[in-house]
Design a protein around this motif. Structure first.
Motif, PDB file in Angstrom:
ATOM      1  N   LYS A  52       0.852  -1.197   0.000  1.00 30.62           N
ATOM      2  CA  LYS A  52       0.000   0.000   0.000  1.00 30.62           C
ATOM      3  C   LYS A  52       0.881   1.237   0.000  1.00 30.62           C
ATOM      4  N   ALA A  53       0.651   2.110  -0.986  1.00 26.73           N
ATOM      5  CA  ALA A  53       1.406   3.359  -1.072  1.00 26.73           C
ATOM      6  C   ALA A  53       1.124   4.196   0.173  1.00 26.73           C
ATOM      7  N   THR A  54       2.187   4.785   0.715  1.00 29.53           N
ATOM      8  CA  THR A  54       2.040   5.558   1.947  1.00 29.53           C
ATOM      9  C   THR A  54       3.118   6.633   2.023  1.00 29.53           C
ATOM     10  N   THR A  55       2.865   7.625   2.840  1.00 26.74           N
ATOM     11  CA  THR A  55       3.837   8.681   3.092  1.00 26.74           C
ATOM     12  C   THR A  55       3.808   9.027   4.570  1.00 26.74           C
ATOM     13  N   GLY A  56       4.804   9.764   5.004  1.00 31.68           N
ATOM     14  CA  GLY A  56       4.788  10.335   6.344  1.00 31.68           C
ATOM     15  C   GLY A  56       5.215   9.397   7.440  1.00 31.68           C
ATOM     16  N   GLY A  57       4.593   9.568   8.610  1.00 33.37           N
ATOM     17  CA  GLY A  57       5.015   8.920   9.845  1.00 33.37           C
ATOM     18  C   GLY A  57       4.960   7.411   9.865  1.00 33.37           C
ATOM     19  N   GLN A  58       4.139   6.793   9.009  1.00 30.61           N
ATOM     20  CA  GLN A  58       4.035   5.335   9.022  1.00 30.61           C
ATOM     21  C   GLN A  58       5.154   4.650   8.247  1.00 30.61           C
ATOM     22  N   LEU A  59       6.052   5.397   7.673  1.00 32.55           N
ATOM     23  CA  LEU A  59       7.064   4.819   6.799  1.00 32.55           C
ATOM     24  C   LEU A  59       8.107   4.023   7.564  1.00 32.55           C
ATOM     25  N   THR A  60       8.406   2.859   7.046  1.00 35.70           N
ATOM     26  CA  THR A  60       9.538   2.065   7.515  1.00 35.70           C
ATOM     27  C   THR A  60      10.300   1.615   6.274  1.00 35.70           C
ATOM     28  N   ASP A  61      11.570   1.341   6.443  1.00 36.25           N
ATOM     29  CA  ASP A  61      12.354   0.798   5.339  1.00 36.25           C
ATOM     30  C   ASP A  61      13.000  -0.486   5.832  1.00 36.25           C
ATOM     31  N   SER A  62      12.276  -1.581   5.655  1.00 33.00           N
ATOM     32  CA  SER A  62      12.698  -2.889   6.129  1.00 33.00           C
ATOM     33  C   SER A  62      13.521  -3.597   5.067  1.00 33.00           C
ATOM     34  N   ARG A  63      14.095  -4.713   5.482  1.00 34.18           N
ATOM     35  CA  ARG A  63      14.748  -5.603   4.527  1.00 34.18           C
ATOM     36  C   ARG A  63      13.691  -6.458   3.859  1.00 34.18           C
ATOM     37  N   PRO A  64      13.827  -6.724   2.570  1.00 32.12           N
ATOM     38  CA  PRO A  64      12.887  -7.630   1.906  1.00 32.12           C
ATOM     39  C   PRO A  64      12.979  -9.023   2.521  1.00 32.12           C
ATOM     40  N   GLY A  65      11.945  -9.790   2.319  1.00 30.12           N
ATOM     41  CA  GLY A  65      11.949 -11.171   2.786  1.00 30.12           C
ATOM     42  C   GLY A  65      10.948 -11.421   3.885  1.00 30.12           C
ATOM     43  N   SER A  66      11.257 -12.395   4.731  1.00 31.11           N
ATOM     44  CA  SER A  66      10.356 -12.843   5.802  1.00 31.11           C
ATOM     45  C   SER A  66       9.017 -13.286   5.229  1.00 31.11           C
ATOM     46  N   LEU A  67       9.070 -14.068   4.173  1.00 28.99           N
ATOM     47  CA  LEU A  67       7.864 -14.576   3.527  1.00 28.99           C
ATOM     48  C   LEU A  67       7.617 -16.015   3.941  1.00 28.99           C
ATOM     49  N   PRO A  68       6.352 -16.459   3.920  1.00 26.28           N
ATOM     50  CA  PRO A  68       6.059 -17.860   4.247  1.00 26.28           C
ATOM     51  C   PRO A  68       6.737 -18.807   3.262  1.00 26.28           C
ATOM     52  N   ARG A  69       7.392 -19.825   3.793  1.00 33.68           N
ATOM     53  CA  ARG A  69       8.099 -20.790   2.934  1.00 33.68           C
ATOM     54  C   ARG A  69       7.313 -22.060   2.670  1.00 33.68           C
ATOM     55  N   ALA A  70       6.435 -22.395   3.567  1.00 29.03           N
ATOM     56  CA  ALA A  70       5.836 -23.728   3.494  1.00 29.03           C
ATOM     57  C   ALA A  70       4.356 -23.707   3.134  1.00 29.03           C
ATOM     58  N   ALA A  71       3.881 -22.670   2.478  1.00 24.02           N
ATOM     59  CA  ALA A  71       2.472 -22.634   2.080  1.00 24.02           C
ATOM     60  C   ALA A  71       2.231 -23.718   1.024  1.00 24.02           C
ATOM     61  N   GLU A  72       1.148 -24.433   1.152  1.00 19.54           N
ATOM     62  CA  GLU A  72       0.784 -25.458   0.173  1.00 19.54           C
ATOM     63  C   GLU A  72       0.033 -24.778  -0.966  1.00 19.54           C
ATOM     64  N   LEU A  73       0.693 -24.631  -2.096  1.00 17.37           N
ATOM     65  CA  LEU A  73       0.131 -23.861  -3.201  1.00 17.37           C
ATOM     66  C   LEU A  73      -0.173 -24.700  -4.437  1.00 17.37           C
ATOM     67  N   THR A  74      -0.202 -26.018  -4.288  1.00 18.85           N
ATOM     68  CA  THR A  74      -0.544 -26.883  -5.415  1.00 18.85           C
ATOM     69  C   THR A  74      -1.947 -26.536  -5.899  1.00 18.85           C
ATOM     70  N   GLY A  75      -2.076 -26.269  -7.182  1.00 23.42           N
ATOM     71  CA  GLY A  75      -3.363 -25.937  -7.772  1.00 23.42           C
ATOM     72  C   GLY A  75      -3.681 -24.452  -7.768  1.00 23.42           C
ATOM     73  N   TYR A  76      -2.837 -23.639  -7.170  1.00 24.80           N
ATOM     74  CA  TYR A  76      -3.050 -22.194  -7.142  1.00 24.80           C
ATOM     75  C   TYR A  76      -2.181 -21.538  -8.211  1.00 24.80           C
ATOM     76  N   THR A  77      -2.660 -20.444  -8.781  1.00 29.83           N
ATOM     77  CA  THR A  77      -1.915 -19.750  -9.825  1.00 29.83           C
ATOM     78  C   THR A  77      -1.453 -18.388  -9.327  1.00 29.83           C
TER      79      THR A  77
END
Length: 169
Positions: A80-105
């Motif tokens: 979500k595009a944002t400006t001002g006080g809510q801004l953080t600049d994190s490192r990319p990543g920390s995504l779920p690794r084990a989601a079962e996505l068979t059959g999903y596009t």
């Protein structure tokens, strides 16, 4: 659905591409974990975000995996595009690794800001002509029962995106 935000007048395409590159790193990680999106499409997603963010035309953009039959997300990254006080600049990543996505596009869904909505049809056509690919009109996928993790964001020079991750049960 659309939103509104005000960018710093000094927010440049370089700043926007910095933010977009972090989204690109998340997309490359999705490719590493789940095999999509295609690596050759990620640069286009990054450039689309950068151009729309620079001009204040991005509200949200979602990337993830959905059930084509029910049009429901299984895993969704929302920026979500944002400006001002809510801004953080994190490192990319920390995504779920084990989601079962068979059959999903893999799927992406974008909403524009109120500033984009205020443009004339001709102005919108110019904006869209400069984007790396065309999007079609569609209903947003649903997010039914699941959990959402917030807290990461990517920003530079007064503007950026906040990120949340939705994972269906």
């Amino acid at each position: 659905m659309s939103g509104s935000y005000t960018r710093s007048s000094s927010f440049t395409i370089t700043d926007a591409r910095y933010v977009g590159a972090k989204i690109g790193a998340d997309l490359r990680l999705l490719n590493n974990y789940y095999g999509t999106p295609a690596l050759d499409s990620i640069d286009d997603y990054v450039e689309e975000v950068a151009l729309l963010l620079r001009d204040g035309y991005l509200d949200t953009v979602d990337y993830g995996f959905r059930d084509s039959a029910t049009h429901a997300w299984k895993l969704r990254l929302r920026y979500k595009a944002t400006t001002g006080g809510q801004l953080t600049d994190s490192r990319p990543g920390s995504l779920p690794r084990a989601a079962e996505l068979t059959g999903y596009t893999f799927y992406s869904y974008l909403t524009y800001s109120n500033a984009y909505g205020a443009l004339t049809a001709g102005e919108k056509a110019v904006v869209n002509a400069n984007l790396p690919f065309s999007r079609t009109t569609a209903d947003a996928p649903t997010a039914l029962s699941g959990s959402t993790t917030t807290g990461n964001g990517y920003a530079r020079n007064g503007a950026g995106v906040s990120r949340d991750i939705y994972l269906a049960n």
